[in-house]
Design an enzyme around this catalytic site. Sequence first.
Site: not given
Length: 154
Positions: A77-78
């Site tokens: 997600e980062t």
Amino acid sequence: MADEQQHGVKFPQEVLDEYAALGIDLPALFSAGALGERMEIRILEASAERVVATMPVKGNTQPYGLLHGGASAVLAETLGSVGAMMHGGSKKIAVGVDLNCTHHRGVREGQVTGTATPVHRGRSTATYEIVVTDDQDRRVCTARLTCLLRDTES
């Protein structure tokens, strides 16, 4: 470039110029966020076309001593969010709306490397595929993140 060496993240020059024109020193404020820092995610390269980062296995394991699936999800997600942010530019913010991860193998030591590449880059959404590999370049996890691109509030 001194900022690149100091902060360790390689940005495209046009992105640095865009933020500098707004009075923002992107390398100085850029990070993986508080959670990413706690997990020791180190972003090495960031552009709309490719985002690369590493994360140690140690400190990010589940009770059986394997890399936690949630840690792979945080890394994914980062990276996908950073790619979407770079695609959206300084006038948009990227907000994750869908994340899915498939875990292929366990990892007990070393570090993993995540690489995010775009699947779709539109005006209002961006989708990235994130591949997480171990030190032997074996695929650990495949993820896909879709972000909504919202206008910044000016």
